[in-house]
Design an enzyme around this catalytic site. Structure first.
Site, PDB file in Angstrom:
ATOM      1  CG  ASP A 235      40.547  48.092  29.812  1.00 30.68           C
ATOM      2  OD1 ASP A 235      38.961  48.441  29.506  1.00 30.68           O
ATOM      3  OD2 ASP A 235      40.157  48.224  31.137  1.00 30.68           O
ATOM      4  CD  GLU A 273      43.858  46.477  38.595  1.00 31.95           C
ATOM      5  OE1 GLU A 273      44.085  45.704  39.079  1.00 31.95           O
ATOM      6  OE2 GLU A 273      43.136  46.166  37.360  1.00 31.95           O
ATOM      7  N   GLY A 359      38.379  42.038  39.438  1.00 31.50           N
ATOM      8  CA  GLY A 359      37.620  42.503  40.704  1.00 31.50           C
ATOM      9  C   GLY A 359      37.848  41.817  41.754  1.00 31.50           C
ATOM     10  N   GLY A 360      38.332  40.801  41.475  1.00 25.51           N
ATOM     11  CA  GLY A 360      37.719  39.879  42.534  1.00 25.51           C
ATOM     12  C   GLY A 360      37.960  39.674  43.538  1.00 25.51           C
ATOM     13  CB  SER A 361      40.520  42.109  45.753  1.00 24.66           C
ATOM     14  OG  SER A 361      42.264  41.012  44.221  1.00 24.66           O
ATOM     15  CG  ASN A 380      41.839  39.416  36.116  1.00 18.15           C
ATOM     16  OD1 ASN A 380      42.042  38.646  35.373  1.00 18.15           O
ATOM     17  ND2 ASN A 380      41.818  40.474  34.971  1.00 18.15           N
TER      18      ASN A 380
END
Length: 430
Positions: A235, A273, A359-361, A380
């Site tokens: 990243d 995060e 950032g799927g949550s 993710n």
């Protein structure tokens, strides 16, 4: 995308190695192995025996290196599971033939991710910080009869190893990720599902951690013909795009030699995060352009034997927020696929890029489905599973609160011990 070329595993049984010392000096008592004198006797006898055969130290080292470099036979366990029970075997009729129970890498990884894209699903990638969270994820995959991705961030890996360890040179973070990988390998085959081992966000300041993980991959590859991890993420989205691409190409060239995949990020994922806070990021940086994505795709596609995925930004944010606070634009991915298809002369409707959804949550199911339609093959999940873990502990404590206050004394009697009851409840919490 170019697929890995993976050499088939040798089916020849490994040649048993008998220590030269026991050939030359069979009367040495093994029970004396704890003494310094016995150790010196072993070394001296081995050296003498080798010298008698005309074998030099350099030749012995070369033979050992050659032996360790041989791929493991099909019958050899990837990890010493201390049980005579064979790992689950079976086939996945809806999966590519290369996909098998346990950790997948190399060609099996490529085939599995391509299968996800072709069949319109994304594999959940869960950040894990303990063996219990790894087990829970793989158990869920078993119940759903589906593949899963286990991944570790640098902070999560350090926690896995223990906060009491020195992490000044990222030694604890490296050890934690490697330990988690071995744990996953030890149990994944027993659950009988395909598991991808991955590491999450690695900013420029964390590159020493990344280097340590690649060294572990390379050592594992020498012995087993596959990397320890299936893939890793870089990243470098905070760096200029050209520098981001240059470093990713350099690492992918190294990773391709051991059939390890790369996930790269461009643009910025909002929120916070693992110690990286992008809550005040420029809104423009939360959305990648088709031109930027093609620039990455073009550079990484030129790496021989390289396989990669792209975490492009389309408004992604780490964490869970009230509806309306996060504006996802999955159409960015669709535009990029069309743009790149035209650039490389692919058929209309092709999806040359394998995208990753960060950032799927808390995301709306409509956004998830749309993103998958446009080529997302990995999603993710961190915050949702953190909350689920905590909710289970909280609910358990609330239900059995009066039994969890002291070791002796509960609603069933002042003298009643709570240890046995506690274990019975935890083993059968019905």
């Amino acid at each position: 995308m170019e697929a890995f070329t993976v050499a088939p595993l040798s089916v020849q049984p490994a040649t048993p190695v008998t220590p030269a010392v026991f050939q030359a000096s069979p009367n040495i008592a093994p029970q004396a192995a704890g003494s310094h004198g016995f150790t010196q006797t072993l070394l001296g006898a081995a050296t003498a025996a080798a010298a008698a055969r005309g074998v030099t130290r350099a030749q012995r080292q070369k033979r050992r290196a050659t032996r360790l470099a041989q791929p493991a036979s099909l019958d050899e366990k990837r990890f010493p599971v201390l049980s005579r029970r064979d790992p689950p075997v079976g086939s996945f009729p809806k999966m590519p033939d290369s996909v098998h129970p346990g950790v997948v890498s190399g060609q099996a990884l490529v085939d599995l991710l391509n299968h996800a894209k072709e069949n319109g699903y994304a594999i959940p990638a869960v950040n894990c910080v303990s063996s219990s969270s790894i087990n829970a994820c793989i158990e869920a995959a078993r119940k759903m009869d589906a593949p899963i991705m286990i991944q570790f961030s640098a902070g999560g890996a350090q926690f896995y190893a223990g906060k009491g360890l020195d992490n000044s040179e990222f030694h604890a973070a490296i050890a934690g990720a490697v330990s988690g990988a071995y744990h996953a390998r030890a149990v994944a085959e027993q659950y009988g599902v395909p598991v991808i081992l991955h590491t999450d966000h690695c900013a420029k300041k964390l590159l020493p951690w990344f280097d340590g993980l690649l060294e572990a991959d390379e050592r594992y590859f020498e012995r087993h013909g596959e990397p320890l991890f299936s893939s890793h993420m870089l990243d470098l989205s905070e760096e200029p795009l050209e520098e981001n691409i240059e470093i990713c190409v350099k690492y992918l060239e190294r990773m391709a030699k051991v059939n390890c995949g790369l996930e790269m990020e461009l643009g910025i994922t909002g929120g916070e995060e693992d110690g990286v806070n992008n809550e005040d990021a420029n809104p423009e940086d939360l959305y990648s352009t088709p031109e930027e994505i093609f620039q990455v795709y073009d550079a990484l596609s030129k790496v021989p034997n390289g396989f990669f995925t792209i975490a492009a930004a389309f408004g992604n944010v780490h964490g869970v927020y009230q509806p309306g606070n996060v504006k996802l634009e999955p159409t960015i991915l669709d535009k990029a696929q069309k743009y790149i298809s035209e650039k490389i002369g692919a058929e209309e409707g092709s999806k040359p890029v394998s995208f990753v959804f960060h950032g799927g949550s808390g995301s709306d199911i409509k956004d998830i489905r749309e993103a998958v339609d446009y080529g997302v093959i990995k999603m993710n999940i961190d915050t949702d599973t953190q909350w689920s873990y905590w909710s289970g502990i909280r609910d358990f404590e609330q239900k059995y609160h009066d039994y969890l206050q002291t070791q002796i004394g509960n609603p069933d009697g002042e003298d009643k011990p709570n240890k046995t009851l506690g274990w019975e409840v935890m083993l059968d919490p019905s």
